[in-house]
Enzyme design. Sequence first.
Site, PDB file in Angstrom:
ATOM      1  N   ASP A   9       5.556   1.047  -1.582  1.00  0.00           N
ATOM      2  CA  ASP A   9       5.514   0.448  -0.316  1.00  0.00           C
ATOM      3  C   ASP A   9       4.511  -0.862  -0.317  1.00  0.00           C
ATOM      4  O   ASP A   9       3.539  -0.617   0.476  1.00  0.00           O
ATOM      5  CB  ASP A   9       5.221   1.497   0.762  1.00  0.00           C
ATOM      6  CG  ASP A   9       3.808   2.012   0.689  1.00  0.00           C
ATOM      7  OD1 ASP A   9       3.391   2.177  -0.680  1.00  0.00           O
ATOM      8  OD2 ASP A   9       3.221   2.511   1.763  1.00  0.00           O
ATOM      9  N   ASP A  13      -1.984  -2.485  -3.457  1.00  0.00           N
ATOM     10  CA  ASP A  13      -2.414  -1.507  -4.706  1.00  0.00           C
ATOM     11  C   ASP A  13      -1.226  -1.350  -5.273  1.00  0.00           C
ATOM     12  O   ASP A  13      -0.791  -1.228  -6.584  1.00  0.00           O
ATOM     13  CB  ASP A  13      -3.214  -0.471  -4.516  1.00  0.00           C
ATOM     14  CG  ASP A  13      -2.830   0.476  -3.180  1.00  0.00           C
ATOM     15  OD1 ASP A  13      -2.115  -0.022  -2.600  1.00  0.00           O
ATOM     16  OD2 ASP A  13      -2.999   1.765  -3.509  1.00  0.00           O
ATOM     17  N   ASP A  14       0.177  -1.151  -4.421  1.00  0.00           N
ATOM     18  CA  ASP A  14       1.544  -1.206  -4.952  1.00  0.00           C
ATOM     19  C   ASP A  14       1.854  -2.573  -5.970  1.00  0.00           C
ATOM     20  O   ASP A  14       2.657  -2.239  -6.958  1.00  0.00           O
ATOM     21  CB  ASP A  14       2.492  -1.105  -3.817  1.00  0.00           C
ATOM     22  CG  ASP A  14       2.213   0.107  -3.139  1.00  0.00           C
ATOM     23  OD1 ASP A  14       2.854   1.103  -3.221  1.00  0.00           O
ATOM     24  OD2 ASP A  14       1.430   0.019  -2.083  1.00  0.00           O
ATOM     25  N   ASN A  38       2.987   1.529   4.158  1.00  0.00           N
ATOM     26  CA  ASN A  38       2.019   0.604   4.493  1.00  0.00           C
ATOM     27  C   ASN A  38       2.413  -0.660   5.530  1.00  0.00           C
ATOM     28  O   ASN A  38       1.762  -0.808   6.285  1.00  0.00           O
ATOM     29  CB  ASN A  38       1.466  -0.148   3.451  1.00  0.00           C
ATOM     30  CG  ASN A  38       0.784   0.438   2.566  1.00  0.00           C
ATOM     31  OD1 ASN A  38      -0.057   1.381   2.879  1.00  0.00           O
ATOM     32  ND2 ASN A  38       0.822   0.206   1.027  1.00  0.00           N
ATOM     33  N   THR A 124       4.597   5.754  -4.969  1.00  0.00           N
ATOM     34  CA  THR A 124       3.066   5.335  -4.600  1.00  0.00           C
ATOM     35  C   THR A 124       3.157   5.068  -3.089  1.00  0.00           C
ATOM     36  O   THR A 124       2.324   4.315  -2.699  1.00  0.00           O
ATOM     37  CB  THR A 124       2.875   4.065  -5.565  1.00  0.00           C
ATOM     38  OG1 THR A 124       3.699   3.082  -5.302  1.00  0.00           O
ATOM     39  CG2 THR A 124       2.935   4.399  -6.944  1.00  0.00           C
ATOM     40  N   ASN A 158      -8.333   9.986   3.421  1.00  0.00           N
ATOM     41  CA  ASN A 158      -8.822   8.649   3.942  1.00  0.00           C
ATOM     42  C   ASN A 158      -8.196   8.362   5.444  1.00  0.00           C
ATOM     43  O   ASN A 158      -8.464   7.591   5.978  1.00  0.00           O
ATOM     44  CB  ASN A 158      -8.568   7.539   2.921  1.00  0.00           C
ATOM     45  CG  ASN A 158      -6.882   7.408   2.547  1.00  0.00           C
ATOM     46  OD1 ASN A 158      -6.108   8.265   3.224  1.00  0.00           O
ATOM     47  ND2 ASN A 158      -6.636   6.673   1.529  1.00  0.00           N
ATOM     48  N   GLU A 164      -4.604  12.077   3.022  1.00  0.00           N
ATOM     49  CA  GLU A 164      -4.527  10.745   2.508  1.00  0.00           C
ATOM     50  C   GLU A 164      -3.348  10.409   2.981  1.00  0.00           C
ATOM     51  O   GLU A 164      -2.244  10.978   3.555  1.00  0.00           O
ATOM     52  CB  GLU A 164      -4.408  11.208   1.020  1.00  0.00           C
ATOM     53  CG  GLU A 164      -4.180  10.091   0.184  1.00  0.00           C
ATOM     54  CD  GLU A 164      -2.723   9.351   0.148  1.00  0.00           C
ATOM     55  OE1 GLU A 164      -2.469   8.205   0.013  1.00  0.00           O
ATOM     56  OE2 GLU A 164      -1.838   9.966   0.423  1.00  0.00           O
ATOM     57  N   PHE A 165      -3.122   9.050   3.252  1.00  0.00           N
ATOM     58  CA  PHE A 165      -2.121   8.300   3.997  1.00  0.00           C
ATOM     59  C   PHE A 165      -0.902   8.483   3.471  1.00  0.00           C
ATOM     60  O   PHE A 165       0.089   8.984   4.397  1.00  0.00           O
ATOM     61  CB  PHE A 165      -2.314   6.708   3.858  1.00  0.00           C
ATOM     62  CG  PHE A 165      -1.108   5.879   4.600  1.00  0.00           C
ATOM     63  CD1 PHE A 165      -1.218   5.685   5.841  1.00  0.00           C
ATOM     64  CD2 PHE A 165      -0.296   5.317   3.724  1.00  0.00           C
ATOM     65  CE1 PHE A 165      -0.017   4.919   6.315  1.00  0.00           C
ATOM     66  CE2 PHE A 165       0.620   4.590   4.173  1.00  0.00           C
ATOM     67  CZ  PHE A 165       0.652   4.541   5.555  1.00  0.00           C
ATOM     68  N   ASN A 166      -0.327   8.593   2.240  1.00  0.00           N
ATOM     69  CA  ASN A 166       1.054   8.799   1.841  1.00  0.00           C
ATOM     70  C   ASN A 166       1.559  10.084   1.990  1.00  0.00           C
ATOM     71  O   ASN A 166       2.596  10.391   2.453  1.00  0.00           O
ATOM     72  CB  ASN A 166       1.175   8.473   0.145  1.00  0.00           C
ATOM     73  CG  ASN A 166       1.012   6.945  -0.302  1.00  0.00           C
ATOM     74  OD1 ASN A 166       1.007   6.192   0.711  1.00  0.00           O
ATOM     75  ND2 ASN A 166       0.668   6.973  -1.255  1.00  0.00           N
ATOM     76  N   HIS A 239      -5.723   2.155  -5.819  1.00  0.00           N
ATOM     77  CA  HIS A 239      -5.107   3.659  -5.805  1.00  0.00           C
ATOM     78  C   HIS A 239      -3.759   3.509  -6.862  1.00  0.00           C
ATOM     79  O   HIS A 239      -3.833   4.232  -7.698  1.00  0.00           O
ATOM     80  CB  HIS A 239      -4.476   4.224  -4.607  1.00  0.00           C
ATOM     81  CG  HIS A 239      -5.742   4.213  -3.619  1.00  0.00           C
ATOM     82  ND1 HIS A 239      -6.590   5.151  -3.506  1.00  0.00           N
ATOM     83  CD2 HIS A 239      -5.935   3.244  -2.609  1.00  0.00           C
ATOM     84  CE1 HIS A 239      -7.457   4.803  -2.457  1.00  0.00           C
ATOM     85  NE2 HIS A 239      -6.977   3.457  -2.056  1.00  0.00           N
ATOM     86  N   ASP A 240      -2.766   2.793  -6.585  1.00  0.00           N
ATOM     87  CA  ASP A 240      -1.439   3.079  -7.034  1.00  0.00           C
ATOM     88  C   ASP A 240      -1.267   2.945  -8.557  1.00  0.00           C
ATOM     89  O   ASP A 240      -0.578   3.684  -9.184  1.00  0.00           O
ATOM     90  CB  ASP A 240      -0.480   2.251  -6.175  1.00  0.00           C
ATOM     91  CG  ASP A 240      -0.336   2.573  -4.779  1.00  0.00           C
ATOM     92  OD1 ASP A 240      -0.580   3.991  -4.443  1.00  0.00           O
ATOM     93  OD2 ASP A 240       0.147   1.976  -3.947  1.00  0.00           O
TER      94      ASP A 240
HETATM   95  C1  BDR Z   1      -2.167   4.939  -0.250  1.00  0.00           C
HETATM   96  O1  BDR Z   1      -1.848   4.699   0.932  1.00  0.00           O
HETATM   97  C2  BDR Z   1      -1.734   3.201   0.812  1.00  0.00           C
HETATM   98  O2  BDR Z   1      -2.313   2.383   1.833  1.00  0.00           O
HETATM   99  C3  BDR Z   1      -1.916   2.604  -0.600  1.00  0.00           C
HETATM  100  O3  BDR Z   1      -0.741   1.586  -1.030  1.00  0.00           O
HETATM  101  C4  BDR Z   1      -1.941   3.984  -1.523  1.00  0.00           C
HETATM  102  O4  BDR Z   1      -0.705   4.309  -1.835  1.00  0.00           O
HETATM  103  C5  BDR Z   1      -3.841   5.235  -0.663  1.00  0.00           C
HETATM  104  O5  BDR Z   1      -4.132   6.298   0.498  1.00  0.00           O
HETATM  105 CA    CA Z   2       1.158   2.546  -1.780  1.00  0.00          CA
END
Ligand code: BDR
Ligand code: CA
Length: 312
Positions: A9, A13-14, A38, A124, A158, A164-166, A239-240
Amino acid sequence: PTKIILDCDPGHDDAIALLLAWGSSEIDLVAVTTVGGNQTIEKVTRNALSIARIAGIAGIPFARGAAHPLLRPVEVAGEIHGDSGLDGPVLPEPTLELDPRHAAQLIIDTVMAAEPGEITLVPTGPLTNIALALRLEPAIVDRVREVVLMGGGAHLGNWSAVAEFNIVVDPEAAAIVFEAGWPVTMVGLDLTHQALATDDVVAAIRAIGTGPARFADEVMDFFASSYKEVQGFEHPPVHDPCAVAYVIDPTIVRAVPAPIVVEMRGEHTLGMTVVDLRGPAPAGTRTKVALELDHARFWALVIDAIRNLGDP
Ligand code: BDR
Ligand code: CA
């Protein structure tokens, strides 16, 4: 080289994960799929195609995936990635055409056409496409080599204190993926918060001097300022690409087997990945959690890959 499908997405970082996957001689990137995360699916898909042009990615299919989590409303990460999902660099008009298939179908077709154990899935973003693919064609469980995903965390969140977001934007999809029975390595925040783009790293990327390196530099620059502003990080955690790096060389990561489940109902803990580290893991445990990163060797892989891309 290991054959992977990157389900992403982009996302700053992707974008680095894509550069690493295409630039590494140890990875055979066979398809790229996009998922709403994202930013909206339209935005992240356009970003993926623009990155393809910058990195010279060609001859493989790109497919658009889910616009919407399985059950929950769309939630994007505009504060971190900007309104476009990839704010900072000026993005070129894409030249690649999208594959007409849905991402989930492309994943199924690619996995089923390959030998058993040939394809590694590297998600990711939110896990919506992977969950849809599992429901459409359960036979992929036995054919995928492993799933190496960026998401979750054993001790860290986060998007909330513990999530965590994903994972939290589509926890039901994540639960489907973790419970499928295939090997899953969770490259979560415990690991990725060690992947900091320190000043020496940024300088080394800048020194390469090519188009993809300039792009990576601009990507990191924006990412650094949003991470400083929103989360108080001195250097941004990238991260990714950690998930791709684990596929390239698992020895740069310490990962341990542990049962992992996803919290779908908690009032304060929705989307938490609950990792049972009481160990030893019960026989037959097929999930692993990544805990420690070799920072120098990780960034050496990324820098080499960007250099390998040359000036497409
Ligand atoms: C993940 O969430 C997205 O914002 C980043 O691309 C990463 O995959 C980090 O929490
Ligand atoms: Ca990502």
